[in-house]
Design a protein around this motif. Structure first.
Motif, PDB file in Angstrom:
ATOM      1  N   GLY A  52      -6.466  -4.113 -18.835  1.00 10.68           N
ATOM      2  CA  GLY A  52      -5.582  -3.832 -17.713  1.00 10.68           C
ATOM      3  C   GLY A  52      -6.144  -2.726 -16.855  1.00 10.68           C
ATOM      4  N   GLY A  59      -2.887 -15.066 -12.404  1.00  7.95           N
ATOM      5  CA  GLY A  59      -4.191 -14.420 -12.343  1.00  7.95           C
ATOM      6  C   GLY A  59      -4.485 -13.818 -10.990  1.00  7.95           C
ATOM      7  N   HIS A 110      -0.373  -5.364  -4.061  1.00  6.66           N
ATOM      8  CA  HIS A 110      -0.579  -4.047  -3.461  1.00  6.66           C
ATOM      9  C   HIS A 110      -0.631  -4.122  -1.928  1.00  6.66           C
ATOM     10  CE1 HIS A 110      -0.959  -2.902  -7.492  1.00  6.66           C
ATOM     11  NE2 HIS A 110      -1.812  -1.916  -7.383  1.00  6.66           N
TER      12      HIS A 110
END
Ligand code: SAM
Length: 212
Positions: free
Chosen positions: A32, A88, A151
Motif C-alpha cells: 500500500g 485497481g 486524488h
C-alpha cells in the motif's frame, strides 16, 4: 460505589486498549501507499472513536489502512466501512511487478485475504463502488472518516461534501496525500475542506480536522 465503578472502568480500559506495536508486523506485510507511521496515527485516532462508532474509509486498496483502523476496533462494537472500487489503479502502478500478481488475483480478493488473515472480518464491512454513489445511499452517523480514494480535485471535494453531512459533531475527517506533489488533494484541502473544519492540523501528509 462510584469509586469502585471508576476503578473497574479504568481496569477495563487498561486491559483492553490495544497497542499498535503488536499489530505493526501484520500491517507492514500489506502492500500500500501508507507509511507505517501514518498507519499508527490512524490506529490511534480509531482507538479514540467511542465504542459503537462508525469509521468510514474511502480508498482501501489492498487493506493496509483498513487493517490499521480495524485493529483499533478489536473487542469493541466499532466498525470500519471500507469503500473502494476494487478495480485497481493500473495506469498508476503498471511498472510495479507485484501489482501484476494482484491483478491476476483480483483486487477485492487480495483485500479480503488480508482482512481474513488478520481475523478482522467481524470488524469490517466492505462497500464496493464509487464513493459518491455510496454516499448517496448512506444514512448512518459517522464518527471518523479517512479519505484516500481518487486524488483528483473534484473527487476529493465531492467525497468531503457528500460525507460531511453524516459526520457527527466533533467527528474526525482525515485526508491522505495533502501534499504539493498531489495537487488535487492539496488544493481540495486548502481551497475548500479546511474552511469547514475546526482544530485542523496535519500529521506528515495526512491533513485532518473536526466537524464543528
Ligand atoms: C491510494 S489507494 C488507497 C491506499 C490505501 N488507503 C492503503 O492504505 O494502501 C486509492 C484507492 O482508491 C480507490 N478509488 C479511487 N477512486 C475511487 C472512487 N471514486 N470511489 C471508490 N474508491 C476509489 C482505488 O481503487 C484505490 O484502491
Amino acid at each position: 460505589v462510584i469509586r469502585l465503578l471508576k476503578w473497574l472502568g479504568l481496569r477495563r480500559s487498561q486491559s483492553t486498549t490495544p497497542q499498535f506495536e503488536q499489530f505493526r508486523p501484520a500491517i507492514e506485510t500489506i502492500e500500500g501507499w501508507l507509511p507505517i507511521e501514518q498507519a499508527e496515527w490512524l490506529f490511534e485516532q480509531a482507538c479514540a472513536v467511542p465504542d459503537g462508532g462508525r469509521i468510514v474509509e474511502i480508498g482501501s486498496y489492498q487493506g493496509r489502512s483498513t487493517t490499521a483502523l480495524a485493529f483499533a476496533c478489536l473487542g469493541t462494537l466499532k466498525r470500519v466501512f471500507a469503500i473502494d472500487l476494487w478495480q485497481g489503479m493500473y495506469a498508476d502502478v503498471a511498472d510495479i511487478p507485484e501489482v501484476h500478481q494482484v491483478f491476476q488475483e483480483g483486487f477485492f480478493g487480495v483485500w479480503e485475504r488480508n482482512i481474513r488473515m488478520n481475523n478482522l472480518y467481524p470488524y469490517v464491512i466492505p462497500l464496493a463502488g464509487r464513493s459518491c454513489e455510496i454516499a448517496r445511499i448512506w444514512r448512518a452517523p459517522i464518527h471518523m472518516a479517512f479519505v484516500d480514494g481518487s486524488h483528483a480535485f473534484e473527487d476529493v471535494v465531492q467525497d468531503f461534501r457528500e460525507f460531511f453531512p453524516h459526520v457527527v459533531r466533533g467527528g474526525l475527517m482525515a485526508f491522505h496525500d495533502v501534499d504539493p506533489a498531489w495537487n488535487g488533494a492539496w488544493r481540495a484541502w486548502h481551497e475548500h475542506i479546511a474552511h469547514h473544519l475546526i482544530r485542523t492540523g496535519s500529521f506528515t501528509t495526512i491533513a485532518y480536522g473536526y466537524k464543528p
